[in-house]
Design a protein around this motif. Sequence first.
Motif, PDB file in Angstrom:
ATOM      1  N   ASP A 107      25.578  47.260  40.552  1.00  0.00           N
ATOM      2  CA  ASP A 107      25.559  46.815  41.942  1.00  0.00           C
ATOM      3  C   ASP A 107      25.893  45.335  42.109  1.00  0.00           C
ATOM      4  O   ASP A 107      26.327  44.913  43.187  1.00  0.00           O
ATOM      5  N   VAL A 108      25.670  44.548  41.053  1.00  0.00           N
ATOM      6  CA  VAL A 108      25.859  43.104  41.149  1.00  0.00           C
ATOM      7  C   VAL A 108      26.260  42.569  39.777  1.00  0.00           C
ATOM      8  O   VAL A 108      25.813  43.087  38.737  1.00  0.00           O
ATOM      9  N   ILE A 109      27.099  41.551  39.767  1.00  0.00           N
ATOM     10  CA  ILE A 109      27.477  40.889  38.526  1.00  0.00           C
ATOM     11  C   ILE A 109      27.414  39.376  38.735  1.00  0.00           C
ATOM     12  O   ILE A 109      27.515  38.881  39.867  1.00  0.00           O
ATOM     13  N   ALA A 110      27.225  38.670  37.659  1.00  0.00           N
ATOM     14  CA  ALA A 110      27.365  37.208  37.666  1.00  0.00           C
ATOM     15  C   ALA A 110      28.480  36.891  36.690  1.00  0.00           C
ATOM     16  O   ALA A 110      28.442  37.332  35.530  1.00  0.00           O
ATOM     17  N   THR A 111      29.469  36.156  37.122  1.00  0.00           N
ATOM     18  CA  THR A 111      30.647  35.977  36.287  1.00  0.00           C
ATOM     19  C   THR A 111      31.342  34.650  36.580  1.00  0.00           C
ATOM     20  O   THR A 111      30.830  33.816  37.336  1.00  0.00           O
ATOM     21  N   TRP A 112      32.507  34.472  35.988  1.00  0.00           N
ATOM     22  CA  TRP A 112      33.277  33.236  36.124  1.00  0.00           C
ATOM     23  C   TRP A 112      34.741  33.588  36.329  1.00  0.00           C
ATOM     24  O   TRP A 112      35.122  34.750  36.403  1.00  0.00           O
ATOM     25  N   GLU A 113      35.575  32.558  36.393  1.00  0.00           N
ATOM     26  CA  GLU A 113      37.001  32.775  36.609  1.00  0.00           C
ATOM     27  C   GLU A 113      37.677  33.309  35.339  1.00  0.00           C
ATOM     28  O   GLU A 113      37.245  33.000  34.236  1.00  0.00           O
ATOM     29  N   PRO A 114      38.747  34.117  35.519  1.00  0.00           N
ATOM     30  CA  PRO A 114      39.402  34.479  36.774  1.00  0.00           C
ATOM     31  C   PRO A 114      38.791  35.678  37.491  1.00  0.00           C
ATOM     32  O   PRO A 114      39.328  36.141  38.496  1.00  0.00           O
ATOM     33  N   TYR A 115      37.654  36.168  36.979  1.00  0.00           N
ATOM     34  CA  TYR A 115      37.068  37.392  37.533  1.00  0.00           C
ATOM     35  C   TYR A 115      36.520  37.185  38.935  1.00  0.00           C
ATOM     36  O   TYR A 115      36.533  38.116  39.753  1.00  0.00           O
ATOM     37  N   VAL A 116      36.055  35.958  39.240  1.00  0.00           N
ATOM     38  CA  VAL A 116      35.577  35.697  40.603  1.00  0.00           C
ATOM     39  C   VAL A 116      36.722  35.858  41.590  1.00  0.00           C
ATOM     40  O   VAL A 116      36.608  36.562  42.608  1.00  0.00           O
ATOM     41  N   THR A 117      37.853  35.240  41.292  1.00  0.00           N
ATOM     42  CA  THR A 117      39.015  35.343  42.189  1.00  0.00           C
ATOM     43  C   THR A 117      39.512  36.783  42.274  1.00  0.00           C
ATOM     44  O   THR A 117      39.831  37.282  43.367  1.00  0.00           O
ATOM     45  N   GLN A 118      39.575  37.468  41.150  1.00  0.00           N
ATOM     46  CA  GLN A 118      40.021  38.861  41.150  1.00  0.00           C
ATOM     47  C   GLN A 118      39.148  39.727  42.055  1.00  0.00           C
ATOM     48  O   GLN A 118      39.655  40.523  42.861  1.00  0.00           O
ATOM     49  N   ASP A 157      51.666  29.038  37.363  1.00  0.00           N
ATOM     50  CA  ASP A 157      52.811  29.852  36.957  1.00  0.00           C
ATOM     51  C   ASP A 157      53.037  29.771  35.453  1.00  0.00           C
ATOM     52  O   ASP A 157      53.373  30.773  34.801  1.00  0.00           O
ATOM     53  N   ALA A 158      52.861  28.561  34.882  1.00  0.00           N
ATOM     54  CA  ALA A 158      53.029  28.395  33.432  1.00  0.00           C
ATOM     55  C   ALA A 158      51.960  29.186  32.676  1.00  0.00           C
ATOM     56  O   ALA A 158      52.254  29.827  31.659  1.00  0.00           O
ATOM     57  N   TRP A 159      50.737  29.160  33.190  1.00  0.00           N
ATOM     58  CA  TRP A 159      49.656  29.906  32.551  1.00  0.00           C
ATOM     59  C   TRP A 159      49.900  31.405  32.656  1.00  0.00           C
ATOM     60  O   TRP A 159      49.714  32.150  31.680  1.00  0.00           O
ATOM     61  N   ALA A 160      50.304  31.867  33.825  1.00  0.00           N
ATOM     62  CA  ALA A 160      50.552  33.290  34.028  1.00  0.00           C
ATOM     63  C   ALA A 160      51.675  33.788  33.124  1.00  0.00           C
ATOM     64  O   ALA A 160      51.612  34.903  32.587  1.00  0.00           O
ATOM     65  N   LYS A 161      52.685  32.965  32.935  1.00  0.00           N
ATOM     66  CA  LYS A 161      53.789  33.344  32.055  1.00  0.00           C
ATOM     67  C   LYS A 161      53.307  33.455  30.613  1.00  0.00           C
ATOM     68  O   LYS A 161      53.677  34.382  29.888  1.00  0.00           O
ATOM     69  N   ARG A 162      52.466  32.512  30.204  1.00  0.00           N
ATOM     70  CA  ARG A 162      51.926  32.527  28.838  1.00  0.00           C
ATOM     71  C   ARG A 162      51.048  33.757  28.598  1.00  0.00           C
ATOM     72  O   ARG A 162      51.082  34.352  27.523  1.00  0.00           O
ATOM     73  N   THR A 163      50.230  34.097  29.583  1.00  0.00           N
ATOM     74  CA  THR A 163      49.228  35.156  29.393  1.00  0.00           C
ATOM     75  C   THR A 163      49.640  36.494  29.983  1.00  0.00           C
ATOM     76  O   THR A 163      48.914  37.479  29.821  1.00  0.00           O
ATOM     77  N   ARG A 164      50.768  36.518  30.693  1.00  0.00           N
ATOM     78  CA  ARG A 164      51.223  37.724  31.387  1.00  0.00           C
ATOM     79  C   ARG A 164      50.200  38.199  32.413  1.00  0.00           C
ATOM     80  O   ARG A 164      50.000  39.408  32.622  1.00  0.00           O
ATOM     81  N   ALA A 165      49.550  37.239  33.042  1.00  0.00           N
ATOM     82  CA  ALA A 165      48.541  37.533  34.056  1.00  0.00           C
ATOM     83  C   ALA A 165      49.166  37.406  35.452  1.00  0.00           C
ATOM     84  O   ALA A 165      50.325  37.005  35.607  1.00  0.00           O
ATOM     85  N   ASP A 166      48.377  37.730  36.465  1.00  0.00           N
ATOM     86  CA  ASP A 166      48.824  37.682  37.855  1.00  0.00           C
ATOM     87  C   ASP A 166      48.912  36.226  38.312  1.00  0.00           C
ATOM     88  O   ASP A 166      47.894  35.525  38.375  1.00  0.00           O
ATOM     89  N   ALA A 167      50.107  35.774  38.629  1.00  0.00           N
ATOM     90  CA  ALA A 167      50.312  34.377  39.023  1.00  0.00           C
ATOM     91  C   ALA A 167      49.601  34.060  40.336  1.00  0.00           C
ATOM     92  O   ALA A 167      49.129  32.929  40.526  1.00  0.00           O
ATOM     93  N   ASP A 168      49.515  35.027  41.240  1.00  0.00           N
ATOM     94  CA  ASP A 168      48.844  34.772  42.518  1.00  0.00           C
ATOM     95  C   ASP A 168      47.357  34.506  42.315  1.00  0.00           C
ATOM     96  O   ASP A 168      46.776  33.623  42.963  1.00  0.00           O
ATOM     97  N   ILE A 169      46.736  35.258  41.418  1.00  0.00           N
ATOM     98  CA  ILE A 169      45.329  35.009  41.108  1.00  0.00           C
ATOM     99  C   ILE A 169      45.165  33.644  40.466  1.00  0.00           C
ATOM    100  O   ILE A 169      44.250  32.886  40.808  1.00  0.00           O
ATOM    101  N   ALA A 170      46.062  33.307  39.571  1.00  0.00           N
ATOM    102  CA  ALA A 170      45.994  32.011  38.909  1.00  0.00           C
ATOM    103  C   ALA A 170      46.145  30.871  39.905  1.00  0.00           C
ATOM    104  O   ALA A 170      45.467  29.842  39.797  1.00  0.00           O
ATOM    105  N   ARG A 171      47.009  31.031  40.884  1.00  0.00           N
ATOM    106  CA  ARG A 171      47.207  29.975  41.883  1.00  0.00           C
ATOM    107  C   ARG A 171      45.937  29.723  42.691  1.00  0.00           C
ATOM    108  O   ARG A 171      45.562  28.576  42.932  1.00  0.00           O
ATOM    109  N   VAL A 172      45.280  30.788  43.104  1.00  0.00           N
ATOM    110  CA  VAL A 172      44.026  30.635  43.859  1.00  0.00           C
ATOM    111  C   VAL A 172      42.954  30.002  42.966  1.00  0.00           C
ATOM    112  O   VAL A 172      42.228  29.084  43.373  1.00  0.00           O
TER     113      VAL A 172
END
Length: 337
Positions: free
Chosen positions: A190-201, A263-278
């Motif tokens: 029901d609840v989690i405590a977490t950090w980025e990038p999971y908070v933004t996701q 964008d550089a981080w997302a390219k390196r990790t193949r992650a979502d650039a929009d999430i990384a920007r936020v």
Amino acid sequence: TETVRADRLECPTRHLETNVRYLKTLAAGLAASLLCLTAQAQTLVVGDQSYNAQAVMEAAGVLDDLPYTLDWKQFTAGSPVAEALNVGSLDLGLLGDAPVLFLGALGAPIKVIAVSRQNLDGVAILVKKDSSIHSLADLAGKRAAIWKGSWSQQLLLTALDKAGVARDSLQWRYLSALDASHALEGGAVDVIATWEPYVTQQERQGARVLATAEDLIPAQSFIAANASAVEAKREPISDFLQRLKKARDWARQSPANANAYADAWAKRTRADADIARVWFARARTTVEPLTPQAPIEAQKTVDFFAGLGLVKSYSAATLFDPSFAAALQPAVATTQP
């Protein structure tokens, strides 16, 4: 005759003074060259997490003309970074506070030489958008996911204590940040405590924030060194700190810079650039010299986990080495009289 003799005496003296000045200048130049050659011969091994620091330094263009070899090692979590520092396979490591403080309790040869701070809204307690939970007081009897020995556990338990909710009134699941995020999405908790990038996701999927780390836990990040590298590689470590600070400052200068980093981080990790920007726009990460407050905040974390029996109590101040503070201070111009 006396005048002629005086001139003859002064002339060799002037030549001697000139030669001494020349020799001093030559010696200083040789010393500087020797230091440079020594630095070039050294390799600085740095433990990063998922390209976070490497990406911002590359995007900011601060890695050109390094006077030493920089060897990046990438990890997916802080605990293996701390262990690598402990065994001496890293010179520097970039990680959260808890792994360093846990190993410090065991006498590990690790020194904290600088801190990295970010917006504490990126460390948060979350529930699904359609949850019946609207405050910390509503958590009694609910299923919660945390990761032992981390900001996650420290944040949620501290928040419960502050809200007057009994810790044992919740049903606990001990899950990694990634697994906890999936569990929340799937309704297993029901609840989690977490950090980025999971908070933004989670926020992008409509999750609601019940509380953040602000005014609850320090959530410091450390730049830590293996103790043997502190003196043996002082020059390259100082240089690296300055370059990292310059890159972090650059990323905060404008939204365009923050986006370039994302964008550089997302390219390196193949992650979502929009999430990384936020995420990066909110984080506004800094690199700062140690202050007297840093070990005080670290002691709070040690005392918290000692209260849970996860670490023995000790003086966290013994881990801190402020001797690199000057490398992170702005240059002060001096006027010659």
